[in-house]
Write an enzyme that holds these catalytic residues in place. Structure first.
Site, PDB file in Angstrom:
ATOM      1  N   SER A 140      17.151 -12.242 -12.275  1.00 35.64           N
ATOM      2  CA  SER A 140      16.917 -12.861 -10.974  1.00 35.64           C
ATOM      3  C   SER A 140      16.569 -14.339 -11.120  1.00 35.64           C
ATOM      4  CB  SER A 140      15.827 -12.078 -10.231  1.00 35.64           C
ATOM      5  OG  SER A 140      15.959 -12.247  -8.836  1.00 35.64           O
ATOM      6  N   LYS A 192       5.670 -15.514  16.608  1.00 36.96           N
ATOM      7  CA  LYS A 192       4.512 -16.057  15.921  1.00 36.96           C
ATOM      8  C   LYS A 192       3.695 -14.958  15.250  1.00 36.96           C
ATOM      9  CE  LYS A 192       1.402 -19.113  14.757  1.00 36.96           C
ATOM     10  NZ  LYS A 192       1.675 -20.070  13.670  1.00 36.96           N
TER      11      LYS A 192
END
Length: 322
Positions: A140, A192
């Site tokens: 990765s 939010k």
């Protein structure tokens, strides 16, 4: 985090900074002293002793600098205030005209998207040829940073690949609901502070995160395509998250050759036309640190980690990890 806990942490920070200012130069080079006014955190980190270790004797005008990416890629590796960080080691190599090549030793499962990109970009912009020696694991993000290399060597039993991006979170909303516990959050906008432990992700938020995930994945694919001289379509066929052995990586053109670090040094010597290169590595000199300075550094690390954890408690983190 409760207000009381925040006050305790703030107080702890003040105490630690006072201690740091008092110990001043105890962390610097042996025999050196610093004025007490230099004892703030930035000075404390920047004046850690870094030992230049000679791994192989040779000409001082033909230097190969080894940089080791060991363990999960995180903020410590990109900390510009720490002389021993990977970022600062790259800067040292970049600024030294005697350094003819960077030997990047990679043994990591990857890590944060931000930190991985920082290291990759620093290597690409170093002005030095980079050569990678993959160790036990270079997956990765570990593979991502390797894409700055001119050549990549690995062991037959190296695990590499795992090309992709993950985002994960844990939700306990069902458990809390089943026990009569409900969290109410008043938001300025519908997206939010969404998610976190106390509530499931709504589908609209999941789509937003998926778009961010795809954006990071596309950058990863481009870096591989550029680093390995492959088309993006070729890369995508390989970048489905699976891992590869060193042998399989060679067969799929993900790395160049099976070989040891010594083999790679000999290759660099030939490739750069070096006569008698000296191989060095910068390492923090822990023996030069007092017990008190180690305690201060460990305490600061713990406090910063706690504050970061609180700040990101409602975020879903992206990582090149696997």
């Amino acid at each position: 985090m409760k207000f009381k806990n925040k006050r305790l942490i703030s107080a702890a920070i003040v105490v630690v900074l006072v201690i740091v200012s008092l110990i001043g130069g105890t962390v610097g080079s042996k025999g050196q002293s610093k004025d007490a006014s230099d004892g703030y955190l930035a000075d404390f980190l920047m004046n850690q002793t870094v030992h230049k270790l000679t791994l192989k004797e040779g000409s001082g005008s033909e230097v190969i600098q080894k940089i080791s990416v060991e363990g999960e890629i995180g903020s410590e590796m990109t900390n510009t205030y720490s002389r021993g960080s990977i970022i600062n080691q790259i800067k040292v190599a970049s600024a030294d005209p005697n350094v003819k090549a960077i030997l990047l030793s990679v043994n990591t499962p990857g890590g944060g998207v931000y930190e991985t990109a920082e290291i990759y970009n620093a290597l690409k912009n170093s002005g030095k040829d980079v050569y990678v020696s993959m160790k036990k694991q270079a997956t990765s993000g570990g593979y991502y940073v390797s894409m700055a290399a001119k050549k990549i060597f690995a062991n037959t039993e190296t695990t590499t690949g795992s090309l992709g991006v993950i985002m994960s979170y844990v939700s306990a909303q069902k458990f809390l609901n089943d026990h009569g516990i409900k969290q109410e959050t008043i938001r300025s906008g519908e997206q939010k502070a969404i998610g976190g432990l106390l509530e499931d992700l709504p589908e609209s938020t999941r789509k937003i995160y998926q778009e961010q995930n795809k954006e990071a994945y596309d950058r990863f694919v481009k870096a591989i395509a550029q680093g390995r001289s492959m088309s993006e379509d070729e890369v995508r066929k390989l970048a489905d998250g699976r891992t590869y052995t060193g042998t399989q990586a060679v067969e799929n053109k993900l790395i160049d050759k099976i070989g040891t670090e010594e083999d790679l040094i000999n290759f660099i010597k030939e490739d750069k036309k070096l006569f008698n290169p000296k191989v060095i590595e910068l390492r923090p000199d822990k023996a030069a640190e007092s017990l008190l300075s180690r305690f201060v550094k460990a305490t600061m690390k713990s406090i910063i980690s706690e504050l970061n954890s609180e700040a990101t408690s409602n975020q879903v983190e992206r990582s090149y990890l696997g």
